[in-house]
Design a protein around this motif. Structure first.
Motif, PDB file in Angstrom:
ATOM      1  N   PHE B 229       0.590  -1.162  -0.042  1.00  0.00           N
ATOM      2  CA  PHE B 229      -0.048  -0.001  -0.093  1.00  0.00           C
ATOM      3  C   PHE B 229       0.713   1.207   0.014  1.00  0.00           C
ATOM      4  O   PHE B 229       0.789   2.185  -0.804  1.00  0.00           O
ATOM      5  CB  PHE B 229      -0.920  -0.150   1.214  1.00  0.00           C
ATOM      6  N   VAL B 230       1.771   1.153   0.952  1.00  0.00           N
ATOM      7  CA  VAL B 230       2.867   2.407   1.022  1.00  0.00           C
ATOM      8  C   VAL B 230       3.664   2.396  -0.276  1.00  0.00           C
ATOM      9  O   VAL B 230       3.880   3.795  -0.771  1.00  0.00           O
ATOM     10  CB  VAL B 230       3.377   2.419   2.167  1.00  0.00           C
ATOM     11  N   ALA B 231       3.875   1.358  -0.687  1.00  0.00           N
ATOM     12  CA  ALA B 231       5.085   1.335  -1.889  1.00  0.00           C
ATOM     13  C   ALA B 231       4.134   1.886  -3.147  1.00  0.00           C
ATOM     14  O   ALA B 231       4.709   2.612  -3.885  1.00  0.00           O
ATOM     15  CB  ALA B 231       5.391  -0.025  -2.163  1.00  0.00           C
ATOM     16  N   GLY B 232       2.991   1.607  -3.261  1.00  0.00           N
ATOM     17  CA  GLY B 232       2.201   2.103  -4.448  1.00  0.00           C
ATOM     18  C   GLY B 232       1.502   3.505  -4.329  1.00  0.00           C
ATOM     19  O   GLY B 232       1.466   4.341  -5.230  1.00  0.00           O
ATOM     20  N   PHE B 233       1.482   3.900  -2.856  1.00  0.00           N
ATOM     21  CA  PHE B 233       0.875   5.213  -2.641  1.00  0.00           C
ATOM     22  C   PHE B 233       1.984   6.441  -2.895  1.00  0.00           C
ATOM     23  O   PHE B 233       1.709   7.581  -3.364  1.00  0.00           O
ATOM     24  CB  PHE B 233       0.318   5.553  -1.255  1.00  0.00           C
ATOM     25  N   ILE B 234       3.021   5.956  -2.352  1.00  0.00           N
ATOM     26  CA  ILE B 234       4.192   7.147  -2.243  1.00  0.00           C
ATOM     27  C   ILE B 234       5.098   6.961  -3.598  1.00  0.00           C
ATOM     28  O   ILE B 234       5.415   5.700  -4.004  1.00  0.00           O
ATOM     29  CB  ILE B 234       5.090   6.993  -1.340  1.00  0.00           C
ATOM     30  N   GLY B 235       5.114   8.080  -4.304  1.00  0.00           N
ATOM     31  CA  GLY B 235       6.028   7.995  -5.526  1.00  0.00           C
ATOM     32  C   GLY B 235       5.022   8.082  -6.918  1.00  0.00           C
ATOM     33  O   GLY B 235       3.923   7.567  -6.753  1.00  0.00           O
ATOM     34  N   SER B 236       5.449   8.937  -7.819  1.00  0.00           N
ATOM     35  CA  SER B 236       4.733   9.145  -8.665  1.00  0.00           C
ATOM     36  C   SER B 236       5.632   9.167  -9.965  1.00  0.00           C
ATOM     37  O   SER B 236       6.691  10.268  -9.914  1.00  0.00           O
ATOM     38  CB  SER B 236       3.816  10.394  -8.595  1.00  0.00           C
ATOM     39  N   ILE B 247       8.805 -14.397 -12.799  1.00  0.00           N
ATOM     40  CA  ILE B 247      10.122 -14.128 -13.146  1.00  0.00           C
ATOM     41  C   ILE B 247      11.165 -14.906 -12.211  1.00  0.00           C
ATOM     42  O   ILE B 247      12.191 -14.592 -11.960  1.00  0.00           O
ATOM     43  CB  ILE B 247      10.399 -12.668 -12.983  1.00  0.00           C
ATOM     44  N   GLY B 248      10.746 -15.828 -11.409  1.00  0.00           N
ATOM     45  CA  GLY B 248      11.595 -16.486 -10.593  1.00  0.00           C
ATOM     46  C   GLY B 248      12.237 -16.123  -9.368  1.00  0.00           C
ATOM     47  O   GLY B 248      13.167 -16.386  -9.073  1.00  0.00           O
ATOM     48  N   LEU B 249      11.255 -15.076  -8.929  1.00  0.00           N
ATOM     49  CA  LEU B 249      11.765 -14.562  -7.714  1.00  0.00           C
ATOM     50  C   LEU B 249      11.007 -14.978  -6.501  1.00  0.00           C
ATOM     51  O   LEU B 249       9.831 -15.422  -6.730  1.00  0.00           O
ATOM     52  CB  LEU B 249      11.747 -13.163  -7.704  1.00  0.00           C
ATOM     53  N   GLN B 250      11.278 -14.778  -5.074  1.00  0.00           N
ATOM     54  CA  GLN B 250      10.835 -15.141  -3.888  1.00  0.00           C
ATOM     55  C   GLN B 250       9.682 -14.337  -3.616  1.00  0.00           C
ATOM     56  O   GLN B 250       9.689 -12.901  -4.116  1.00  0.00           O
ATOM     57  CB  GLN B 250      11.730 -15.374  -2.710  1.00  0.00           C
ATOM     58  N   GLY B 251       8.648 -14.560  -2.806  1.00  0.00           N
ATOM     59  CA  GLY B 251       7.624 -13.669  -2.441  1.00  0.00           C
ATOM     60  C   GLY B 251       6.434 -13.857  -3.343  1.00  0.00           C
ATOM     61  O   GLY B 251       6.456 -14.672  -4.269  1.00  0.00           O
ATOM     62  N   GLU B 252       5.461 -12.858  -3.119  1.00  0.00           N
ATOM     63  CA  GLU B 252       4.306 -13.091  -3.865  1.00  0.00           C
ATOM     64  C   GLU B 252       4.352 -11.988  -5.071  1.00  0.00           C
ATOM     65  O   GLU B 252       4.008 -12.221  -6.297  1.00  0.00           O
ATOM     66  CB  GLU B 252       2.955 -12.636  -3.305  1.00  0.00           C
ATOM     67  N   PRO B 316      14.553  -5.344 -14.440  1.00  0.00           N
ATOM     68  CA  PRO B 316      14.559  -4.587 -12.988  1.00  0.00           C
ATOM     69  C   PRO B 316      15.865  -4.651 -12.325  1.00  0.00           C
ATOM     70  O   PRO B 316      16.534  -5.618 -12.610  1.00  0.00           O
ATOM     71  CB  PRO B 316      13.688  -5.602 -12.345  1.00  0.00           C
ATOM     72  N   ASP B 317      16.230  -3.543 -11.587  1.00  0.00           N
ATOM     73  CA  ASP B 317      17.620  -3.410 -11.185  1.00  0.00           C
ATOM     74  C   ASP B 317      17.592  -4.326  -9.711  1.00  0.00           C
ATOM     75  O   ASP B 317      16.720  -4.081  -8.912  1.00  0.00           O
ATOM     76  CB  ASP B 317      17.953  -1.978 -10.747  1.00  0.00           C
ATOM     77  N   PRO B 318      18.484  -5.341  -9.798  1.00  0.00           N
ATOM     78  CA  PRO B 318      18.182  -6.247  -8.580  1.00  0.00           C
ATOM     79  C   PRO B 318      18.398  -5.678  -7.279  1.00  0.00           C
ATOM     80  O   PRO B 318      17.812  -6.203  -6.231  1.00  0.00           O
ATOM     81  CB  PRO B 318      19.362  -7.363  -9.067  1.00  0.00           C
ATOM     82  N   ALA B 319      19.301  -4.657  -7.076  1.00  0.00           N
ATOM     83  CA  ALA B 319      19.563  -4.041  -5.873  1.00  0.00           C
ATOM     84  C   ALA B 319      18.181  -3.179  -5.301  1.00  0.00           C
ATOM     85  O   ALA B 319      18.251  -2.794  -4.335  1.00  0.00           O
ATOM     86  CB  ALA B 319      20.508  -3.097  -5.975  1.00  0.00           C
ATOM     87  N   ARG B 320      17.358  -2.666  -6.382  1.00  0.00           N
ATOM     88  CA  ARG B 320      16.405  -1.873  -6.037  1.00  0.00           C
ATOM     89  C   ARG B 320      14.801  -2.661  -5.948  1.00  0.00           C
ATOM     90  O   ARG B 320      13.766  -1.802  -5.890  1.00  0.00           O
ATOM     91  CB  ARG B 320      16.230  -0.686  -6.905  1.00  0.00           C
ATOM     92  N   ARG B 321      14.980  -3.856  -6.061  1.00  0.00           N
ATOM     93  CA  ARG B 321      13.562  -4.496  -5.907  1.00  0.00           C
ATOM     94  C   ARG B 321      13.065  -4.633  -4.504  1.00  0.00           C
ATOM     95  O   ARG B 321      13.956  -4.698  -3.509  1.00  0.00           O
ATOM     96  CB  ARG B 321      13.934  -6.040  -6.353  1.00  0.00           C
ATOM     97  N   PHE B 322      11.901  -4.616  -4.262  1.00  0.00           N
ATOM     98  CA  PHE B 322      11.151  -4.788  -3.014  1.00  0.00           C
ATOM     99  C   PHE B 322      10.286  -6.186  -3.053  1.00  0.00           C
ATOM    100  O   PHE B 322       9.493  -6.271  -4.130  1.00  0.00           O
ATOM    101  CB  PHE B 322      10.063  -3.695  -2.636  1.00  0.00           C
ATOM    102  N   HIS B 323      10.548  -7.046  -2.159  1.00  0.00           N
ATOM    103  CA  HIS B 323       9.648  -8.070  -2.232  1.00  0.00           C
ATOM    104  C   HIS B 323       8.723  -8.097  -1.204  1.00  0.00           C
ATOM    105  O   HIS B 323       8.928  -7.838   0.317  1.00  0.00           O
ATOM    106  CB  HIS B 323      10.578  -9.428  -1.668  1.00  0.00           C
ATOM    107  N   PHE B 324       7.457  -8.324  -1.462  1.00  0.00           N
ATOM    108  CA  PHE B 324       6.329  -8.589  -0.599  1.00  0.00           C
ATOM    109  C   PHE B 324       5.499  -9.874  -0.696  1.00  0.00           C
ATOM    110  O   PHE B 324       5.491 -10.594  -1.669  1.00  0.00           O
ATOM    111  CB  PHE B 324       5.080  -7.387  -1.300  1.00  0.00           C
ATOM    112  N   ASP B 325       4.955 -10.108   0.774  1.00  0.00           N
ATOM    113  CA  ASP B 325       4.350 -11.679   0.610  1.00  0.00           C
ATOM    114  C   ASP B 325       3.048 -11.696   0.199  1.00  0.00           C
ATOM    115  O   ASP B 325       2.301 -10.373  -0.114  1.00  0.00           O
ATOM    116  CB  ASP B 325       4.438 -12.148   2.128  1.00  0.00           C
ATOM    117  N   ALA B 326       2.119 -12.475   0.436  1.00  0.00           N
ATOM    118  CA  ALA B 326       0.539 -12.633  -0.123  1.00  0.00           C
ATOM    119  C   ALA B 326      -0.136 -11.423   0.587  1.00  0.00           C
ATOM    120  O   ALA B 326      -1.131 -11.031  -0.202  1.00  0.00           O
ATOM    121  CB  ALA B 326       0.429 -14.058  -0.136  1.00  0.00           C
ATOM    122  N   ALA B 327       0.267 -11.244   1.802  1.00  0.00           N
ATOM    123  CA  ALA B 327      -0.622 -10.294   2.610  1.00  0.00           C
ATOM    124  C   ALA B 327      -0.243  -8.903   2.367  1.00  0.00           C
ATOM    125  O   ALA B 327      -0.728  -7.864   2.659  1.00  0.00           O
ATOM    126  CB  ALA B 327      -0.455 -10.441   3.958  1.00  0.00           C
ATOM    127  N   GLY B 328       0.836  -8.669   1.324  1.00  0.00           N
ATOM    128  CA  GLY B 328       1.343  -7.381   0.928  1.00  0.00           C
ATOM    129  C   GLY B 328       2.416  -6.828   1.825  1.00  0.00           C
ATOM    130  O   GLY B 328       2.695  -5.571   1.595  1.00  0.00           O
TER     131      GLY B 328
END
Ligand SMILES: Nc1ncnc2c1ncn2[C@@H]1O[C@H](COP(=O)(O)OP(=O)(O)OP(=O)(O)O)[C@@H](O)[C@H]1O
Ligand SMILES: [Mg+2]
Lengths: 280, 332
Positions: B229-236, B247-252, B316-328
């Motif tokens: 929620f915060v990740a999507g809300f902040i930043g434009s 893409i074979g990464l961990q998390g949801e 995607p830049d691997p160092a700048r990825r954020f991983h979120f679980d199923a609950a967000g």
């Protein structure tokens, strides 16, 4: 598309014809009363629709009314009753409307409905009970009884109309007042009431006219000489065998005046009140 | 002089719970901004702090004193409203002085305070006008002046700039920032404009459906969001959310900001086609349709030219990825 509805000529003509016809019909009885009040008795019966001319002009009706009978007293009674009822309806109606629209409390909706019932049930249905009640507390033949009845008659519609308008007053403005330490009464009287003045004028006119014109309650609750109102007073000239038409018509003409004056006072606000919903 | 504490604050209108247990500490002198989507309870929370709305449970403390039951005028706060809310029948001078007068200050005291506030906001030429004779921007400055006059412990702003045009909004925003610096007062500011939030705030409180989603300094929220929620809300433009499994990464879900997505015509991890391009002068936003992630945004600085419908590849830049679980929630 080229011509908007507003400016189309046939439409304008039709609207004006309709409105002028209505105005003529509405004003005709008033016009007949006023012209006949200035004619001699014979002229009234011979040619009721003729204007007063040199041979028929006669102010005997007004002379009778002003000299005989307690006409100034009746007039005063009517004014006292109307103004007092109007003041009560406006002040308490506006306050109740404010409470209903501003505060959330248990039973708010129920209270609103209860107060609105009076719009649908004519108060005259309760005449017998009202008379019994007034007699029980010894208020028959007093102006107070009339003021009480008319206040009850006027309040429902006043509360209904005013609470709709109160809802349009900005919450922020009232909240700013609360933060600045104004009491709820100050907020009501200095912030809210001035903003709904047009609505108050509308309510005033609609409340005032039926009260001034009423014959029913003065006849039943206060028929004594000292408490007669103008409409009732005019009846004294209507006898079982002879009716002094000059005097009746003259007193009715005079009775139109105060309403006219009050209407002129309120009319500018009134028009704004009636149209404000439509224009916004 | 002016800290605020909220303890497990809740508010229900009838059966609907609008504020669902908010805990918050605002330090003395802090500029705290509440942001969140429309209807998430920002205004309600602010009105509860002001005392204009009863609290259903919990406590409001100003300077460690419990004020939950005090009326608004006793809380030593001032509020600026979106609709200005100036008293239409009073001159600017009296609008500004009313609160002090009601609190029992002497006439010279009120005058001195009004003059001081008018000087800070350059309102002197307007003091003898009525609100109807002012422009929207002037009205809002007067409303801010009215708040300053009484030197409150807490300033509350409810979307004060949203009725102003873009240029005036920027100017007034700068003015508010300057006032905060000059007065060193605690300010709580509600907005749904994230530029206002990012530029004004010492700390941002992101609200989501009556709960606090995250509290932190603007760059903390930007660089380290606690949930989707915060990740999507902040930043434009908004952060891109990719399906991690595809893409074979961990998390949801994997979040990546538009500026951290590399675009190439030849090769990359995620193939797609360009569906729309926005040229903003200083930057170029490219919208790319991909399977199965949907529409992704790439933000490039400077001018760039691409053909619409052309095939491209994103990495995607691997160092700048954020991983979120199923609950967000963020996985760290
Ligand atoms: N008086 C009220 N009665 C019932 N529900 C209300 C009342 N006031 C607000 N609400 C509800 O509370 C929720 C939060 O409202 P609030 O005004 O705090 O939202 P907000 O975050 O300020 O939104 P916006 O950004 O649109 O101003 C909304 O869903 C609204 O419908
Ligand atoms: Mg709001």
């Amino acid at each position: 598309m080229a011509m908007s509805a507003r400016s189309s000529l046939p439409r304008t003509v039709a609207v004006h014809v309709a409105l002028i016809t209505y105005t003529l019909i509405a004003l005709f009885p008033v016009f007949v009363i006023v012209i006949n009040s200035m004619k001699s008795r014979k002229a009234i019966f011979r040619e009721p629709l003729a204007l007063p001319g040199p041979g028929t002009f006669d102010l005997v009706g007004f002379q009778t009314v002003l000299s005989q009978g307690n006409f100034p007293l009746y007039f005063g009674n009517s004014l006292i009753v109307t103004v007092a009822s109007l003041a009560i309806v406006l002040v308490f109606g506006a306050m109740a409307a404010f409470a209903l629209s501003e505060y959330r409390w248990r039973g708010n909706l129920l209270m609103g409905l209860y107060l609105a019932i009076g719009i649908m049930i004519p108060i005259r249905l309760g005449t017998v009970a009202i008379l019994k009640g007034m007699a029980a507390v010894g208020l028959t033949n007093t102006l107070t009884s009339l003021v009480l009845v008319y206040s009850a008659q006027g309040l429902p519609l006043a509360i209904f109309i005013l609470s709709e308008f109160m809802r349009t007053v900005s919450d922020d403005l009232k909240n700013a007042g609360r933060i600045d330490g104004l009491s709820e009464y100050r907020i009501f009287f200095t912030l809210v009431v001035p903003l709904i003045r047009p609505a108050m004028a509308t309510v005033a006119v609609f409340t005032m006219i039926p009260i001034w014109n009423d014959l029913w309650f003065p006849l039943i609750l206060a028929p004594s000489e000292a408490t007669k109102t103008v409409t009732l007073g005019a009846q004294t000239f209507i006898g079982q065998y002879v009716t002094n038409w000059n005097a009746v018509l003259a007193s009715l003409s005079l009775a139109i005046l105060p309403v006219l004056v009050l209407y002129l006072v309120f009319s500018r606000q009134l028009i704004r009140g009636i149209t404000s919903g439509a224009v916004k | 002089m002016g800290s605020l504490t909220l303890n497990n604050l809740t508010k229900s209108f009838g059966k609907t719970e609008v504020i669902k247990g908010v805990d918050l500490e605002v330090r003395d002198g802090e500029f705290c901004v509440f942001v969140g989507p429309s209807g998430c309870g920002k205004s309600t929370l602010l009105r509860m702090i002001a005392g204009l709305e009863d609290v259903s449970s919990g406590d409001v403390m100003i300077d460690a004193a419990r004020v939950t039951q005090l009326p608004p005028s006793k809380r030593e706060i001032a509020m600026v409203f979106q609709s200005y809310a100036l008293y239409p029948h009073l001159k600017v001078r009296d609008n500004m002085g009313l609160a002090m007068k009601r609190a029992g200050a002497s006439k010279p005291q009120v005058e001195a305070a009004v003059d001081e506030a008018a000087r800070m906001l350059s309102l002197e030429p307007l003091l003898d006008r009525r609100p109807a004779e002012l422009s929207g921007g002037q009205r809002q400055r007067v409303a801010i002046g009215r708040a300053i006059v009484r030197r409150p412990k807490l300033f509350l702003f409810d979307e004060p700039l949203s009725n102003l045009d873009a240029a005036l909004r920027v100017a007034t925003r700068i003015e508010i920032a300057r006032l905060h610096h000059e007065l060193k007062a605690t300010m709580i500011y509600v907005t749904h404009d994230q530029v206002e939030a990012m530029t004004l705030a010492d700390r941002i409180v992101v609200l989501d459906g009556g709960r606090v989603a995250q509290v932190g300094a603007p760059m903390e929220l930007y660089n380290d969001p606690a949930n989707t929620f915060v990740a999507g809300f902040i930043g434009s433009p908004q952060m891109n959310f990719l399906k991690a499994g595809a893409i074979g990464l961990q998390g949801e879900t994997v979040g990546i900001r538009p500026e951290h997505l590399e675009i190439s015509k030849e090769t990359g991890e995620i193939p797609g086609t360009i569906s729309h391009i926005e040229h903003l002068g200083g930057e170029t936003n490219i919208y790319i349709h991909t399977e199965p992630h949907g529409l992704l945004t790439v933000r490039l600085f400077g001018e760039h030219h691409f053909e619409i419908d052309a095939p491209v590849y994103l990495t995607p830049d691997p160092a700048r990825r954020f991983h979120f679980d199923a609950a967000g929630d963020r996985m760290r």
